[in-house]
Design an enzyme around this catalytic site. Structure first.
Site, mmCIF file in Angstrom:
data_model
loop_
_atom_site.group_PDB
_atom_site.id
_atom_site.type_symbol
_atom_site.label_atom_id
_atom_site.label_comp_id
_atom_site.label_asym_id
_atom_site.label_seq_id
_atom_site.Cartn_x
_atom_site.Cartn_y
_atom_site.Cartn_z
ATOM 1 N N LYS A 116 56.940 -32.582 -42.563
ATOM 2 C CA LYS A 116 55.737 -33.312 -42.655
ATOM 3 C C LYS A 116 55.372 -33.961 -43.996
ATOM 4 C CE LYS A 116 53.588 -31.483 -38.481
ATOM 5 N NZ LYS A 116 52.282 -30.884 -38.297
ATOM 6 N N LYS A 238 46.284 -31.005 -25.298
ATOM 7 C CA LYS A 238 45.778 -32.108 -24.772
ATOM 8 C C LYS A 238 45.351 -31.940 -23.236
ATOM 9 C CE LYS A 238 48.207 -35.271 -27.765
ATOM 10 N NZ LYS A 238 49.337 -35.966 -28.153
ATOM 11 N N ASN A 290 55.636 -38.143 -33.342
ATOM 12 C CA ASN A 290 56.294 -37.530 -32.246
ATOM 13 C C ASN A 290 57.570 -38.283 -32.014
ATOM 14 O OD1 ASN A 290 53.321 -36.202 -30.607
ATOM 15 N ND2 ASN A 290 54.713 -35.095 -32.137
ATOM 16 N N ARG A 292 59.810 -38.602 -29.622
ATOM 17 C CA ARG A 292 60.268 -38.398 -28.214
ATOM 18 C C ARG A 292 59.280 -38.893 -27.224
ATOM 19 N NH1 ARG A 292 56.119 -35.077 -26.913
ATOM 20 N NH2 ARG A 292 55.090 -33.873 -28.221
ATOM 21 N N VAL A 295 54.097 -36.646 -22.829
ATOM 22 C CA VAL A 295 53.362 -36.304 -21.556
ATOM 23 C C VAL A 295 52.706 -37.459 -21.099
ATOM 24 C CG1 VAL A 295 51.893 -34.516 -20.371
ATOM 25 C CG2 VAL A 295 53.531 -33.880 -22.128
HETATM 26 P P1 ADP Z 1 50.955 -29.791 -35.194
HETATM 27 O O1 ADP Z 1 52.410 -30.675 -35.551
HETATM 28 O O2 ADP Z 1 50.832 -28.339 -35.449
HETATM 29 O O3 ADP Z 1 50.315 -30.390 -34.017
HETATM 30 P P2 ADP Z 1 49.147 -31.858 -36.860
HETATM 31 O O4 ADP Z 1 49.523 -32.084 -38.175
HETATM 32 O O5 ADP Z 1 49.343 -32.603 -35.710
HETATM 33 O O6 ADP Z 1 49.988 -30.436 -36.428
HETATM 34 O O7 ADP Z 1 47.754 -31.231 -36.869
HETATM 35 C C1 ADP Z 1 47.206 -30.740 -35.447
HETATM 36 C C2 ADP Z 1 45.773 -30.786 -35.410
HETATM 37 O O8 ADP Z 1 45.269 -30.072 -36.326
HETATM 38 C C3 ADP Z 1 45.313 -32.044 -35.246
HETATM 39 O O9 ADP Z 1 45.305 -32.558 -33.839
HETATM 40 C C4 ADP Z 1 43.819 -31.943 -35.655
HETATM 41 O O10 ADP Z 1 43.166 -31.371 -34.630
HETATM 42 C C5 ADP Z 1 44.007 -30.894 -36.540
HETATM 43 N N1 ADP Z 1 44.328 -31.373 -38.156
HETATM 44 C C6 ADP Z 1 45.353 -31.590 -38.731
HETATM 45 N N2 ADP Z 1 45.045 -32.168 -40.027
HETATM 46 C C7 ADP Z 1 43.741 -32.333 -39.987
HETATM 47 C C8 ADP Z 1 43.037 -32.965 -40.964
HETATM 48 N N3 ADP Z 1 43.214 -33.218 -42.069
HETATM 49 N N4 ADP Z 1 41.647 -32.802 -40.752
HETATM 50 C C9 ADP Z 1 40.988 -32.437 -39.555
HETATM 51 N N5 ADP Z 1 41.773 -31.901 -38.738
HETATM 52 C C10 ADP Z 1 42.977 -31.876 -38.838
#
Ligand code: ADP
Length: 450
Positions: A116, A238, A290, A292, A295
């Protein structure tokens, strides 16, 4: 064009990919675990091979067995679907090295986006808006950490570079909690992802989850297909998705969409992909890509009229995208409900044999499912048994169509979340549109209290 594709997945998505192959005249090979011997994706495939016992690590996650199956059948490509090995760079690399086609991006792009910190750097370089935060990995010294968090401004969120599935992150509200939060998250990241690197972002308090679908070919063409709103989540999973995302200005969306396709060209991305954003107070903040099929891809298919899986297969075969950005439209409104075999209150999976299976129908109603009467939902995999998707000219009409469809659908033998979806569609906040990512959990909390 590809001639034979092995589908390294199960359930509704294995069927979805099979259908796309068949329509393009591509032969299909199903792989299955012992638990799925009688499954529909196995019965309907041109060829099927058992790759191991029920437990996913010994079947659907067994890279060597899947590659061997492909070679044995003379498949020229492997489609990973979603979940399982779909974002596994080592698997994509193995397939490339064996001289087969991975129906997805190059292994190198999966690797970059799987880290990331690297992903965020690539996005910043392409001008994609990101959550304000650390530029790279977190420093080790406490004073530098404190200074960084202060400059970002509390609350902050500490996240693992190798994180996924909502794991490996921690919100920090004040300086006194920072050192411990970093130490705990680092240890978790080391254990769960084998990578102790962390980064830090501003924690957004009331964001929506809005994502942009892209398609890219081998010839430098890249398209964005509009936005989906996936804010209705429980524990980062989701539950219901829609397209377009309500209430977002078309010119702002177009600006961000253009930055996304620019990023794809810069990193040499190919195939379908999704840029996930948090959206708050009229601004987009990239969180991850993502690499890929997702869903929720059908809501974009219904609004754009583009078959995303067929597009993936054509691209994998080397064909250029037939459309240009100005040909892409977003018509009407689509909603998807994920129907799971689970208890609607405890959310515990509810495996078992389906005894009644009445599906809805009619204009603008699509059901993607592998289940039916007599089908036994196994306890080993995801509990999703169907995706119910509707499309109508306006959001209000789509909501009405979904209420009707949910009312027609009847499943017995396993518990399902059908009634929960029915209640959600009556809920005033969701019906108004544009709720944030905490909305569903707040509503569930209130429901359970009353
Ligand atoms: P993963 O790959 O584990 O899904 P993400 O970076 O997509 O990690 O983050 C997952 C979730 O965590 C997001 O959908 C959101 O709900 C919360 N989140 C992540 N970063 C932030 C942020 N900077 N501020 C608020 N919520 C966050």
């Amino acid at each position: 064009m590809l001639s034979k594709v092995l589908i390294a997945n199960r359930g509704e998505i294995a069927l979805r990919i099979q259908r796309a192959c068949r329509e393009l005249g591509i032969a299909t090979v199903a792989v299955y675990s012992e638990a799925d011997a009688g499954a529909r994706h196995v019965r309907l495939a041109d060829q099927a091979l058992c790759i191991g016992p029920a437990h996913p690590t010994r079947s659907y996650l067994n890279k060597e067995a899947i590659l061997q199956a492909a070679q044995l059948c003379g498949a020229d490509a492997i489609h990973p679907g979603y979940g399982f090995l779909s974002e596994n760079a080592a698997f994509a690399q193995m397939i490339e090295d064996a001289g087969l086609v991975f129906v997805g991006p190059p292994a190198s792009a999966i690797r970059t986006m799987g880290d990331k910190i690297a992903a965020k750097q690539a996005m910043l370089a392409a001008g994609v808006p990101c959550v304000p935060g650390s530029e790279g990995a977190l420093p080790a010294e406490e004073s530098a950490l404190q200074e960084l968090a202060r400059s970002i401004g509390y609350p902050v969120i500490v996240k693992a570079a190798g994180g996924g599935g909502g794991k490996g992150m921690r919100v920090v509200h004040e300086p006194g909690q920072l050192a411990e939060a970093v130490a705990l998250t680092r240890e978790e990241a080391r254990r769960a992802f084998g990578n102790p690197e962390l980064y830090m972002e501003k924690f957004l308090q009331q964001p929506r989850h809005v994502e942009i679908q892209v398609l890219c070919d081998h010839h430098g063409n890249a398209l964005w297909l509009g936005a989906r709103d996936c804010s209705m989540q429980r524990r980062h999973q989701k539950v219901l998705e829609e397209a377009p995302a309500p209430g977002i200005a078309a010119d702002l969306l177009a600006q961000v969409g253009e930055r996304c396709v620019e990023a794809c060209r810069k990193i040499g991305y190919r195939s379908a992909g999704t840029f996930e954003f948090l959206y708050e107070q009229g601004r987009f903040y990239f969180i991850e890509m993502n690499t890929r099929l997702q869903v929720e891809h059908p809501v974009t298919e219904l609004t754009s009229g583009i078959d995303i899986v067929q597009a993936q297969l054509r691209i994998a075969g080397g064909a250029p995208l037939a459309l240009r950005q100005q040909d892409i439209r977003c018509e009407g409104h689509a909603i998807e409900c994920r129907i799971n075999a689970e208890d609607p209150y405890s959310f515990m999976p509810s495996p078992g044999t389906i005894s009644v299976w009445d599906l809805p129908g009619g204009n603008g109603v699509r059901v993607d499912s592998h289940a039916g009467v007599g089908y036994t939902v196994p306890p080993y995999y995801d509990s999703m048994i169907a995706k119910l998707i509707v499309h109508a000219p306006t959001r209000a009409e789509a909501l009405a169509r979904m209420r009707t469809a949910l009312g027609e659908m009847r499943v017995e033998g396993v518990r399902t979340n059908l009634a929960l979806h029915g209640e959600l569609l009556e809920e005033a906040g969701f019906a108004a549109g544009g709720v944030n990512i905490h909305h569903l959990e707040h509503w569930l909390g209130q429901r359970n209290a009353s």
